[in-house]
Write an enzyme that holds these catalytic residues in place. Structure first.
Site, mmCIF file in Angstrom:
data_model
loop_
_atom_site.group_PDB
_atom_site.id
_atom_site.type_symbol
_atom_site.label_atom_id
_atom_site.label_comp_id
_atom_site.label_asym_id
_atom_site.label_seq_id
_atom_site.Cartn_x
_atom_site.Cartn_y
_atom_site.Cartn_z
ATOM 1 N N ASP A 284 21.066 41.062 27.551
ATOM 2 C CA ASP A 284 21.576 41.020 25.957
ATOM 3 C C ASP A 284 20.958 39.989 25.669
ATOM 4 O O ASP A 284 20.542 38.570 26.853
ATOM 5 C CB ASP A 284 22.684 40.823 26.113
ATOM 6 C CG ASP A 284 23.302 41.412 24.441
ATOM 7 O OD1 ASP A 284 22.026 41.416 23.207
ATOM 8 O OD2 ASP A 284 23.903 42.487 24.012
HETATM 9 C C1 BGC Z 1 23.091 42.440 20.845
HETATM 10 C C2 BGC Z 1 22.524 43.126 21.079
HETATM 11 C C3 BGC Z 1 21.293 42.788 20.013
HETATM 12 C C4 BGC Z 1 21.003 41.754 20.652
HETATM 13 C C5 BGC Z 1 19.375 40.987 19.953
HETATM 14 C C6 BGC Z 1 22.329 41.786 20.721
HETATM 15 O O1 BGC Z 1 23.629 39.866 20.479
HETATM 16 O O2 BGC Z 1 24.328 42.082 21.716
HETATM 17 O O3 BGC Z 1 22.990 44.744 20.610
HETATM 18 O O4 BGC Z 1 20.817 44.311 20.910
HETATM 19 O O5 BGC Z 1 21.431 40.752 20.406
HETATM 20 O O6 BGC Z 1 19.766 41.202 18.413
#
Ligand code: BGC
Length: 760
Positions: A284
């Site tokens: 993530d």
């Molecule tokens: C979130 C994810 C997301 C990623 C990219 C993160 O803060 O937890 O769900 O896919 O950002 O935007």
């Protein structure tokens, strides 16, 4: 062997051998390419850059991307979309980097791309797997028309705590339904071939157990027993892996002391070895560098090495892999084999996506006009939105409304285009959304008089509003005082036959980083509702919400409540379809609504305890509260219709089954009301005696049945021993003989039962 069997068998053999041939071809291609790559180029493929073109969810936005792409230091980007913009980046990678390796373009396409569908929690309340699969397909079509090839969806985290803002992004609390939805989404996104220009690579997230965050506080610790994990939280991830998901994203949380992004047990032992996942694992957003704050490494180099060794392939945004893995390799802290296997998975994902054959296949800007926000896409969005809304209360059959007389339309969300799409609508075009006011005006078409008044601000709490408004002004403070706003709404009510109050949460009161410790309707709007009820006019609330809310007062005092979630681009029209009876509501809750925050976590598949409280029985020394019942406000599976459905007692083909032969449960369901409508017939199983304590019941089947007034149908469920299985104390997945109760009904609390004794 008979001819027919021979034909079937040889076609299976044919399929398998062509799959093997494809696999061999890919292996040959990738190992040939990797033989030409320097270590730095391999590490470059493990790096994913956030290119700032829209909403990013962390504080870091990376610069100098063009240069990095040319140097082969970028494997993938996200945060940018649009065929011409992405073509520019792709040309840079293909023409200027030494080995011409194309980029993989990702984005958070969560509930639609430009045409937005209801938030995922809303999509789940449709319980309609065909529509759900189609929604993913429409999203993939639009995303690929905008140059994208990878979506960070589905979010399959089971959640039992509505304080956690991200419950809006998932499918609720149930592992069985969650697994079916996960599977449907993967099929919808990926279709039969990842290389097809209309399909995208899906990404299962967030692995794992992000929804188990303590106290529902965002990014918080998860500490969980293995049985709970395997029985209730893992199934949707596993189902998505089995459905062939191309990628997995690690979660931000730690799990039993080890953050997911560095958790070898999770990423390698469970995901790869137990479940056989052979796709790409991406972290993530900055999850690698966050391992320092988690406290499992002193600097970026140490945590990057730990994350790679745990089984991560691609580093989203931290640049820890890019900037430190080379050094760690020289110092013997990681091995070249670890880099190689991560690089191989990134290249395989690109290969499967067809990027090596044609890196520009998805970068045809002509598709935009033809395929984005089309009439067809919008019609589908409207259909899905109407199927997702849940009717919670309908006293005196106040709904559906007639298209005549005078309707007071009030509430801060009645005419708020900005809030129609809900959270995670990164590429959604909120200015193209239909508001509730527009939807109602379209529907009545001058036949009824509409008096509109805003009535209240979404919230009057300035600090709270500032926190919510980070992506734009979703909550604005009106020039008029709260008293004036309420007075205008009350005047409108007094001059009308019925009040429709559109109230609830602003779009970003749920989603990432939007945990709430009170999950009620904000006080400014609660005051408005009280004033409206005091007029004596019937008040129907249309709720905007990304989570279960506490609605004790509302349930008692309002005449009707329609939970509309955030309906997306066509939300306003879909709400009007329901309010005026052009669609008879059929949504059913996929998350329990508590009476108050103190009951949380509250979920239908809880354990019995040694001192269960029995409704109406003595309470002392029983598992209950002094100040609130154990029961929820609205149970899992709940949702009304404009018609009524009656269930006969279920019958069973065999009350003493033996071995693995399935049994058939049948139940007659009748439409006893005045409207045609769809019912979701739900099957729950209880296993009252086992070697480990079991849930009081678990959902194990459901069927949708459409009935005209006066019509009956017999609904059959074939139940086999798979439905009886559970994880025992040694994590063995099996069933134990004995008594089982099969419950069938309209929601998890309103069922009719039949008991069997099933022997091995
Ligand atoms: C979130 C994810 C997301 C990623 C990219 C993160 O803060 O937890 O769900 O896919 O950002 O935007």
């Amino acid at each position: 062997m008979r001819l027919k069997q021979w034909i079937v068998l040889s076609s299976i053999v044919g399929c398998v051998s062509s799959l093997n041939a494809q696999q061999n071809e890919m292996n040959k291609f990738v190992s040939n390419l990797m033989s030409k790559m320097t270590t730095d180029e391999k590490i470059g493929q493990l790096n994913q850059e956030a290119v700032s073109d829209g909403v990013l969810t962390g504080s870091i936005v990376q610069g100098g991307v063009d240069e990095k792409i040319k140097k082969g230091q970028v494997g993938s980007t996200f945060g940018i979309w649009g065929a011409s913009k992405l073509r520019r980046l792709q040309e840079m990678a293909v023409n200027n980097s030494r080995l011409h390796i194309p980029l993989l373009f990702g984005l958070d396409v969560i509930h639609g791309h430009r045409t937005l569908f209801p938030i995922p929690l809303g999509i789940s309340t449709s319980w309609d797997l065909n529509l759900i699969q189609q929604s993913a397909h429409y999203a993939a079509k639009e995303a690929t028309a905008d140059g994208l090839k990878w979506v960070f969806s589905p979010m399959v985290d089971i959640a039992r705590d509505p304080r956690w803002g991200r419950v809006s992004e998932g499918s609720g609390e149930d592992p069985y339904l969650g697994s079916l939805i996960a599977k449907a989404m993967i099929k919808g996104y990926q279709g039969n071939s990842l290389a097809d220009t209309m399909n995208v690579l899906a990404c299962i997230k967030h692995f794992a157990l992000y929804g188990g965050a303590e106290a529902g506080r965002e990014y918080n610790t998860v500490d969980m027993s293995l049985i709970k994990m395997y029985e209730y939280y893992f199934p949707p991830y596993k189902a998505a892996v089995d459905a062939g998901a191309a990628s997995v994203m690690t979660s931000f949380n730690d799990l039993n002391g080890v953050p997911s992004t560095a958790n070898r047990w999770l990423l390698t032992d469970v995901l790869r070895k137990q479940w056989g996942f052979n796709g790409l694992v991406v972290t993530d957003y900055t999850a690698v560098s966050e391992l320092i704050a988690h406290g499992i490494g002193k600097d970026l180099q140490e945590v990057s090495a730990k994350s790679l060794a745990a089984g991560t392939d691609m580093d989203m945004v931290s640049e820890g892999f890019l900037n430190t893995l080379g050094k760690s390799l020289k110092e013997g802290k990681i091995t070249i084999a670890q880099i190689d296997s991560a690089c191989k998975r990134v290249l395989e994902a690109k290969y499967k996506a067809g990027l090596f054959k044609n890196p520009y296949a998805g970068l045809d800007s002509n598709r935009y006009e033809k395929e984005i926000l089309t009439k067809e896409n919008r019609a589908f969005a409207r259909k899905l939105a109407s199927h997702s809304m849940v009717l919670l209360k309908n006293e005196n059959q106040i709904l559906p409304l007639q298209k005549k007389g005078t309707i007071a339309l009030v509430g801060p969300l009645a005419d708020s285009r900005r809030n129609m799409l809900g959270t995670w609508s990164v590429s959604g075009e909120w200015d193209k959304a239909v508001t509730v006011k527009e939807g109602i005006e379209n529907a009545v078409d001058g036949k009824a008089k509409i008096i509109y008044a805003k009535g209240a601000n979404i919230s009057d709490d300035t600090l709270f509003n500032q926190k919510v408004n980070v992506f734009g002004e979703e909550i604005s403070i009106d020039e008029k005082s709260p008293e004036t706003l309420i007075k205008e709404a009350v005047d409108a009510a007094n001059n009308s036959d019925v009040v429709v109050a559109v109230v609830g949460e602003a779009a970003d009161m749920t989603g990432e980083s939007s945990s709430r410790s009170h999950i009620d309707i904000p006080e400014s709007q609660a005051k408005l509702l009280r004033a409206l009820v005091a007029t004596g006019k019937p008040v129907v609330a249309v709720l905007f919400n990304g989570r279960p809310l506490t609605l004790d007062w509302e349930k008692e005092h309002l005449t009707g409540i329609l939970d509309a979630w955030f309906g997306g681009t066509e939300g306003g029209n879909a709400i009007a379809d329901i309010l005026f009876g052009d669609y008879n509501p059929s949504g059913k809750l996929t998350m329990t609504f508590p009476r108050n925050v103190g009951q949380i976590p509250i979920y239908y598949n809880h354990k019995n305890t040694g001192r269960p409280y029995v409704e109406g029985g003595p309470t002392k020394f029983k598992s209950d509260y002094l100040d609130v019942p154990n029961t929820p406000l609205y149970p899992f599976g709940y949702g009304l219709s404009y018609t009524t459905f009656a269930y006969d007692a279920p019958t069973i083909s065999n009350t003493h089954p033996k071995g693995n032969a399935p049994v058939k449960l049948s139940v007659k369901v009748s439409n006893t009301g005045k409207y045609a409508g769809e019912e979701t017939v739900q099957l729950y199983i209880s296993d009252p005696v086992a070697s480990v304590t079991r849930s009081v019941e678990d959902l194990k089947g459901f069927q949708k049945v459409y009935l005209n007034p006066g019509e009956s149908k017999v609904v059959n469920f074939i139940i086999d021993t798979e439905s009886l299985k559970f994880y025992n104390a040694n994590l063995k997945y099996d069933w134990e003989p004995g008594e089982f109760t099969f419950r069938v009904g309209t929601n998890s609390e309103d069922t009719k039962a039949v008991t069997v004794h099933w022997d091995k």
